[in-house]
Design a protein around this motif. Sequence first.
Motif, PDB file in Angstrom:
ATOM      1  N   MET A   1       0.772  -1.247  -0.049  1.00  0.00           N
ATOM      2  CA  MET A   1      -0.127  -0.197   0.049  1.00  0.00           C
ATOM      3  C   MET A   1       0.813   1.108  -0.162  1.00  0.00           C
ATOM      4  SD  MET A   1      -2.504   1.396   2.904  1.00  0.00           S
ATOM      5  CE  MET A   1      -3.392  -0.240   2.854  1.00  0.00           C
ATOM      6  N   PRO A   2       0.621   2.023  -0.964  1.00  0.00           N
ATOM      7  CA  PRO A   2       1.502   3.238  -1.068  1.00  0.00           C
ATOM      8  C   PRO A   2       1.251   4.094   0.387  1.00  0.00           C
ATOM      9  CG  PRO A   2       0.346   3.228  -2.996  1.00  0.00           C
ATOM     10  CD  PRO A   2      -0.243   1.964  -2.137  1.00  0.00           C
ATOM     11  N   VAL A   3       2.693   4.732   0.732  1.00  0.00           N
ATOM     12  CA  VAL A   3       2.491   5.482   1.922  1.00  0.00           C
ATOM     13  C   VAL A   3       1.356   6.518   2.221  1.00  0.00           C
ATOM     14  CG1 VAL A   3       3.925   7.000   3.457  1.00  0.00           C
ATOM     15  CG2 VAL A   3       5.061   5.082   1.973  1.00  0.00           C
ATOM     16  N   LEU A   4       1.157   7.120   1.465  1.00  0.00           N
ATOM     17  CA  LEU A   4       0.097   8.345   1.321  1.00  0.00           C
ATOM     18  C   LEU A   4      -1.389   7.716   1.983  1.00  0.00           C
ATOM     19  CD1 LEU A   4       1.097  11.031  -1.041  1.00  0.00           C
ATOM     20  CD2 LEU A   4       1.502  10.871   1.404  1.00  0.00           C
ATOM     21  N   TRP A   5      -1.604   6.515   0.947  1.00  0.00           N
ATOM     22  CA  TRP A   5      -2.999   5.832   1.287  1.00  0.00           C
ATOM     23  C   TRP A   5      -2.778   4.998   2.819  1.00  0.00           C
ATOM     24  CZ3 TRP A   5      -7.423   6.507  -0.379  1.00  0.00           C
ATOM     25  CH2 TRP A   5      -7.617   7.210  -1.564  1.00  0.00           C
ATOM     26  N   ARG A   6      -1.874   4.638   3.216  1.00  0.00           N
ATOM     27  CA  ARG A   6      -1.714   4.103   4.407  1.00  0.00           C
ATOM     28  C   ARG A   6      -1.805   5.366   5.485  1.00  0.00           C
ATOM     29  NH1 ARG A   6       2.768  -0.381   6.512  1.00  0.00           N
ATOM     30  NH2 ARG A   6       1.304  -0.691   8.458  1.00  0.00           N
ATOM     31  N   ILE A   7      -1.354   6.143   5.223  1.00  0.00           N
ATOM     32  CA  ILE A   7      -1.597   7.376   6.457  1.00  0.00           C
ATOM     33  C   ILE A   7      -3.041   7.696   6.419  1.00  0.00           C
ATOM     34  CG2 ILE A   7      -1.119   9.966   6.583  1.00  0.00           C
ATOM     35  CD1 ILE A   7       1.728   9.198   5.706  1.00  0.00           C
ATOM     36  N   ALA A   8      -3.600   7.970   5.098  1.00  0.00           N
ATOM     37  CA  ALA A   8      -4.956   8.405   4.950  1.00  0.00           C
ATOM     38  C   ALA A   8      -5.830   7.410   5.779  1.00  0.00           C
ATOM     39  CB  ALA A   8      -5.345   8.559   3.639  1.00  0.00           C
ATOM     40  N   ARG A   9      -5.585   6.161   5.635  1.00  0.00           N
ATOM     41  CA  ARG A   9      -6.591   4.999   6.024  1.00  0.00           C
ATOM     42  C   ARG A   9      -6.266   4.809   7.578  1.00  0.00           C
ATOM     43  NH1 ARG A   9      -6.132   1.504   0.702  1.00  0.00           N
ATOM     44  NH2 ARG A   9      -8.039   2.586  -0.505  1.00  0.00           N
ATOM     45  N   GLU A  10      -5.092   4.758   7.836  1.00  0.00           N
ATOM     46  CA  GLU A  10      -4.792   4.290   9.237  1.00  0.00           C
ATOM     47  C   GLU A  10      -4.233   5.287  10.241  1.00  0.00           C
ATOM     48  OE1 GLU A  10      -1.567   1.054   8.672  1.00  0.00           O
ATOM     49  OE2 GLU A  10      -2.878   0.142   7.142  1.00  0.00           O
ATOM     50  N   HIS A  11      -4.201   6.624  10.037  1.00  0.00           N
ATOM     51  CA  HIS A  11      -3.657   7.589  10.741  1.00  0.00           C
ATOM     52  C   HIS A  11      -4.593   8.811  10.774  1.00  0.00           C
ATOM     53  CE1 HIS A  11      -0.151   4.989  11.929  1.00  0.00           C
ATOM     54  NE2 HIS A  11      -0.123   4.808  10.427  1.00  0.00           N
ATOM     55  N   PRO A  12      -5.829   8.732  11.391  1.00  0.00           N
ATOM     56  CA  PRO A  12      -6.503   9.954  11.143  1.00  0.00           C
ATOM     57  C   PRO A  12      -6.135  11.359  11.652  1.00  0.00           C
ATOM     58  CG  PRO A  12      -7.568   8.354  12.711  1.00  0.00           C
ATOM     59  CD  PRO A  12      -6.366   7.641  12.161  1.00  0.00           C
ATOM     60  N   ASP A  13      -5.113  11.132  12.581  1.00  0.00           N
ATOM     61  CA  ASP A  13      -4.462  12.340  13.085  1.00  0.00           C
ATOM     62  C   ASP A  13      -3.270  13.047  12.400  1.00  0.00           C
ATOM     63  OD1 ASP A  13      -3.054   9.876  13.644  1.00  0.00           O
ATOM     64  OD2 ASP A  13      -1.736  11.031  15.043  1.00  0.00           O
ATOM     65  N   LEU A  14      -3.073  12.304  11.293  1.00  0.00           N
ATOM     66  CA  LEU A  14      -2.117  12.711  10.307  1.00  0.00           C
ATOM     67  C   LEU A  14      -2.704  13.198   8.854  1.00  0.00           C
ATOM     68  CD1 LEU A  14       0.839  10.395  10.606  1.00  0.00           C
ATOM     69  CD2 LEU A  14       0.419  12.600  11.757  1.00  0.00           C
ATOM     70  N   ARG A  15      -4.216  13.019   8.617  1.00  0.00           N
ATOM     71  CA  ARG A  15      -4.942  13.269   7.607  1.00  0.00           C
ATOM     72  C   ARG A  15      -4.441  14.785   6.912  1.00  0.00           C
ATOM     73  NH1 ARG A  15     -10.007   9.654   8.997  1.00  0.00           N
ATOM     74  NH2 ARG A  15      -9.081   7.896   8.666  1.00  0.00           N
ATOM     75  N   ARG A  16      -4.622  15.640   7.955  1.00  0.00           N
ATOM     76  CA  ARG A  16      -4.628  17.237   7.481  1.00  0.00           C
ATOM     77  C   ARG A  16      -3.165  17.524   6.967  1.00  0.00           C
ATOM     78  NH1 ARG A  16      -3.754  19.547  13.606  1.00  0.00           N
ATOM     79  NH2 ARG A  16      -4.231  17.522  14.259  1.00  0.00           N
ATOM     80  N   TRP A  17      -2.337  16.774   6.934  1.00  0.00           N
ATOM     81  CA  TRP A  17      -1.122  16.985   6.410  1.00  0.00           C
ATOM     82  C   TRP A  17      -1.110  16.352   4.925  1.00  0.00           C
ATOM     83  CZ3 TRP A  17       0.969  20.425   9.127  1.00  0.00           C
ATOM     84  CH2 TRP A  17       0.932  20.589  10.455  1.00  0.00           C
ATOM     85  N   LEU A  18      -1.824  15.565   4.767  1.00  0.00           N
ATOM     86  CA  LEU A  18      -2.132  15.224   3.161  1.00  0.00           C
ATOM     87  C   LEU A  18      -2.608  16.148   2.498  1.00  0.00           C
ATOM     88  CD1 LEU A  18      -3.311  11.586   3.898  1.00  0.00           C
ATOM     89  CD2 LEU A  18      -1.002  12.412   3.263  1.00  0.00           C
ATOM     90  N   VAL A  19      -3.332  17.040   3.014  1.00  0.00           N
ATOM     91  CA  VAL A  19      -4.039  18.347   2.047  1.00  0.00           C
ATOM     92  C   VAL A  19      -2.906  18.993   1.819  1.00  0.00           C
ATOM     93  CG1 VAL A  19      -5.564  19.911   2.315  1.00  0.00           C
ATOM     94  CG2 VAL A  19      -6.132  17.950   3.488  1.00  0.00           C
ATOM     95  N   ALA A  20      -1.831  19.358   2.264  1.00  0.00           N
ATOM     96  CA  ALA A  20      -0.788  19.886   1.801  1.00  0.00           C
ATOM     97  C   ALA A  20       0.348  19.327   1.217  1.00  0.00           C
ATOM     98  CB  ALA A  20      -0.053  20.761   3.310  1.00  0.00           C
ATOM     99  N   ASN A  21       0.011  17.998   0.959  1.00  0.00           N
ATOM    100  CA  ASN A  21       1.319  17.629   0.385  1.00  0.00           C
ATOM    101  C   ASN A  21       0.771  17.409  -1.163  1.00  0.00           C
ATOM    102  OD1 ASN A  21       2.783  15.205  -0.807  1.00  0.00           O
ATOM    103  ND2 ASN A  21       2.896  14.353   1.243  1.00  0.00           N
ATOM    104  N   PRO A  22       2.138  17.942  -1.914  1.00  0.00           N
ATOM    105  CA  PRO A  22       1.812  18.084  -3.351  1.00  0.00           C
ATOM    106  C   PRO A  22       1.682  16.536  -4.044  1.00  0.00           C
ATOM    107  CG  PRO A  22       4.007  18.775  -2.421  1.00  0.00           C
ATOM    108  CD  PRO A  22       3.243  18.406  -1.427  1.00  0.00           C
ATOM    109  N   ARG A  23       2.102  15.579  -3.322  1.00  0.00           N
ATOM    110  CA  ARG A  23       1.963  14.373  -4.282  1.00  0.00           C
ATOM    111  C   ARG A  23       0.715  13.687  -3.585  1.00  0.00           C
ATOM    112  NH1 ARG A  23       6.498  12.567  -6.821  1.00  0.00           N
ATOM    113  NH2 ARG A  23       8.511  13.927  -6.009  1.00  0.00           N
ATOM    114  N   ALA A  24      -0.186  14.166  -2.937  1.00  0.00           N
ATOM    115  CA  ALA A  24      -1.533  13.542  -2.846  1.00  0.00           C
ATOM    116  C   ALA A  24      -2.442  13.878  -3.970  1.00  0.00           C
ATOM    117  CB  ALA A  24      -2.118  14.275  -1.257  1.00  0.00           C
TER     118      ALA A  24
END
Length: 61
Positions: A1-24
């Motif tokens: 599973m790609p890292v960003l999807w793993r963060i999105a699915r398994e780490h709700p406390d880190l989801r806010r940082w995906l919004v700012a990630n240009p690779r998302a």
Amino acid sequence: MPVLWRIAREHPDLRRWLVANPRADAAILEYVAQAGGPGVREAFDVLFDDGPDEPDGKPPL
């Protein structure tokens, strides 16, 4: 599973940082928007903010 999807699915406390990630990509951002989490709404507010509002409604010269 790609890292960003793993963060999105398994780490709700880190989801806010995906919004700012240009690779998302759009699919990840859609998932994060639907799943929510701490700070997600605020992160999207910042992403879509068009800048400071002028008091008279006119753009600066």
